[in-house]
Design an enzyme around this catalytic site. Structure first.
Site, PDB file in Angstrom:
ATOM      1  N   THR A  17     -14.660  49.234  48.039  1.00 33.16           N
ATOM      2  CA  THR A  17     -15.330  50.452  48.494  1.00 33.16           C
ATOM      3  C   THR A  17     -16.480  50.155  49.436  1.00 33.16           C
ATOM      4  OG1 THR A  17     -14.705  51.612  46.497  1.00 33.16           O
ATOM      5  CG2 THR A  17     -16.596  52.481  47.669  1.00 33.16           C
ATOM      6  N   TYR A  42     -11.446  58.393  48.905  1.00 28.81           N
ATOM      7  CA  TYR A  42     -11.631  57.765  50.217  1.00 28.81           C
ATOM      8  C   TYR A  42     -10.676  56.602  50.275  1.00 28.81           C
ATOM      9  CZ  TYR A  42     -14.049  54.772  47.008  1.00 28.81           C
ATOM     10  OH  TYR A  42     -14.325  53.984  45.921  1.00 28.81           O
ATOM     11  N   SER A 101      -9.819  45.481  45.094  1.00 27.11           N
ATOM     12  CA  SER A 101      -9.932  44.290  44.236  1.00 27.11           C
ATOM     13  C   SER A 101      -8.914  44.295  43.109  1.00 27.11           C
ATOM     14  CB  SER A 101     -11.342  44.153  43.682  1.00 27.11           C
ATOM     15  OG  SER A 101     -11.627  45.177  42.764  1.00 27.11           O
ATOM     16  N   THR A 155     -15.161  46.808  43.282  1.00 26.93           N
ATOM     17  CA  THR A 155     -15.855  46.706  41.993  1.00 26.93           C
ATOM     18  C   THR A 155     -14.900  46.578  40.803  1.00 26.93           C
ATOM     19  OG1 THR A 155     -15.965  49.107  41.926  1.00 26.93           O
ATOM     20  CG2 THR A 155     -17.912  47.934  42.742  1.00 26.93           C
ATOM     21  N   ASP A 156     -13.632  46.971  40.989  1.00 21.49           N
ATOM     22  CA  ASP A 156     -12.718  47.020  39.841  1.00 21.49           C
ATOM     23  C   ASP A 156     -12.576  45.677  39.122  1.00 21.49           C
ATOM     24  OD1 ASP A 156     -12.413  49.591  40.695  1.00 21.49           O
ATOM     25  OD2 ASP A 156     -10.251  49.479  41.058  1.00 21.49           O
ATOM     26  N   LYS A 202     -17.611  46.269  34.364  1.00 20.56           N
ATOM     27  CA  LYS A 202     -17.646  47.636  34.895  1.00 20.56           C
ATOM     28  C   LYS A 202     -17.398  48.602  33.741  1.00 20.56           C
ATOM     29  CE  LYS A 202     -15.787  50.489  38.639  1.00 20.56           C
ATOM     30  NZ  LYS A 202     -14.829  50.593  39.760  1.00 20.56           N
ATOM     31  N   GLU A 230      -9.939  39.113  10.683  1.00 22.73           N
ATOM     32  CA  GLU A 230      -8.833  40.071  10.511  1.00 22.73           C
ATOM     33  C   GLU A 230      -7.509  39.371  10.210  1.00 22.73           C
ATOM     34  OE1 GLU A 230      -8.120  43.298  10.612  1.00 22.73           O
ATOM     35  OE2 GLU A 230     -10.083  44.199  11.000  1.00 22.73           O
TER      36      GLU A 230
HETATM   37  N1  GLN Z   1     -15.716  50.979  43.869  1.00 23.00           N
HETATM   38  C1  GLN Z   1     -14.751  50.179  44.263  1.00 23.00           C
HETATM   39  O1  GLN Z   1     -15.003  49.167  44.890  1.00 23.00           O
HETATM   40  C2  GLN Z   1     -13.347  50.521  43.862  1.00 23.00           C
HETATM   41  C3  GLN Z   1     -12.380  50.406  45.018  1.00 23.00           C
HETATM   42  C4  GLN Z   1     -11.160  49.554  44.740  1.00 23.00           C
HETATM   43  N2  GLN Z   1     -10.333  50.077  43.691  1.00 23.00           N
HETATM   44  C5  GLN Z   1     -11.555  48.108  44.501  1.00 23.00           C
HETATM   45  O2  GLN Z   1     -11.856  47.681  43.410  1.00 23.00           O
HETATM   46  O3  GLN Z   1     -11.569  47.393  45.451  1.00 23.00           O
END
Ligand code: GLN
Length: 331
Positions: A15, A29, A62, A95-96, A168, A288
């Site tokens: 992103t 987006y 990602s 970020t994923d 995350k 467990e």
């Molecule tokens: N906020 C993000 O970066 C998510 C965008 C995308 N799904 C990625 O991880 O690259």
């Protein structure tokens, strides 16, 4: 600082390289479209704090990171870190899966120079875009001697996190990255403020060296839930997995119909790693389930996706379950 640091910004997509159709598109987006040089140029303040140059290695979401890309990125970072004219590295990343890449680099890079992974939750075109400040802060951290020797860091939303701990936790909010024990520090008004240090070995202190690793053994994750069946386990065995992370309920618990399946999986030579889907906590060995009897291992506090990274690295060194258990508890 008397002399500006030289920082390389490696673009991988996400992103932070995204663009939306309008300024109100904060969550809808296209990601991974803006080249890294354009992302850097959009934050002219950066040139006052460091000499920065961009390098585009991928342009992907990602979620599309795979072992091959992870290794390619790690090897390139390692190469750059050996150059005397490079003081620090920033990686712009979706970020994923930031937490997986950051943990991998934290375990395999052999340098004390700062390496910072950064992303954003909103594209640069959105109202309240967070990428510009995140990138500025990331370059600041990568330029700082204070950030050296602390392992791979993730800088987002004013916070500096250890690549080992960070995860995350929210699908769309800017405040999504959390570490179970809190961030290592803050970046505020161009200043780094550290409060904690990573307790677990990282980078130069580990037995894993990115320069020596050319492939990773296949490790898969089987998610558990009410009415879970053996289908995923069987498919992973057929696909050639060397270990299965049992993403278990609660304390890595195993449903009665899955207990014999995991025994079977282990008898075929695959390692069985019990983890928890709860998002936090440690899995207790012989809690467990009787891990000693079944020859299974447990995660420490690593979530399943981080356990996959560490297990794959461990299996490049050993296929002994006792050694694997030690490694899971060490890092
Ligand atoms: N906020 C993000 O970066 C998510 C965008 C995308 N799904 C990625 O991880 O690259």
């Amino acid at each position: 600082q008397d002399k500006k640091a030289n920082v390389v910004v490696i673009g991988t997509g996400g992103t932070i390289a995204g663009a939306g159709a309008s300024s109100v598109n904060t969550a809808a987006y296209q990601s991974a479209v803006v080249p890294v040089d354009k992302i850097i140029a959009a934050v002219p303040e950066i040139s006052k704090i460091a000499n920065v140059r961009g390098e585009q290695i991928f342009q992907i979401g990602s979620e599309s990171f795979n072992d091959e890309r992870l290794l390619k990125l790690g090897k390139r970072v390692s190469e750059l870190l050996k150059q005397s004219d490079v003081d620090g590295i920033v990686i712009t990343h979706g970020t994923d899966t930031i937490e997986e890449t950051a943990y991998f680099l934290n375990l395999t890079l052999k340098s004390d120079k700062p390496v910072v992974v950064v992303g954003s939750m909103r594209p640069g075109t959105a109202l309240g875009a967070d990428g510009a400040l995140n990138l500025y802060d990331a370059v600041l951290v990568a330029s700082s001697k204070d950030a050296a020797g602390k392992g791979t860091l993730v800088v987002m939303n004013d916070e500096i996190h250890s690549g080992r701990d960070v995860t995350k936790t929210n699908s769309f909010k800017v405040e999504t990255f959390r570490s179970p024990y809190g961030p290592l520090g803050y970046v505020v008004e161009g200043k780094l403020m550290f409060y904690r240090l990573p307790a677990r070995p990282h980078t130069t202190q580990t037995e894993f060296d990115i320069d020596q690793i050319n492939s990773l053994p296949r490790v898969d994750i089987a998610y558990n839930y009410g009415n879970v069946s053996r289908a995923a386990y069987d498919a992973f065995v057929t696909a050639g997995a060397k270990a299965i992370i049992h993403d278990g309920t609660g304390n890595g618990s195993v449903a009665e119909q899955i207990v014999p399946v995991l025994q079977e999986v282990r008898s075929k030579g695959l390692q069985v790693v019990r983890a928890t889907r709860t998002g936090s906590g440690v899995v207790i060995r012989n809690g467990e389930q009787n891990d000693d009897k079944f020859d299974w291992v447990v995660t420490d506090d690593q979530n399943p996706q981080k356990a996959r990274i560490l297990t794959a690295l461990a299996l490049t060194k050993t296929n002994d379950s006792k050694e694997l258990q030690k490694i899971l508890w060490k890092y």
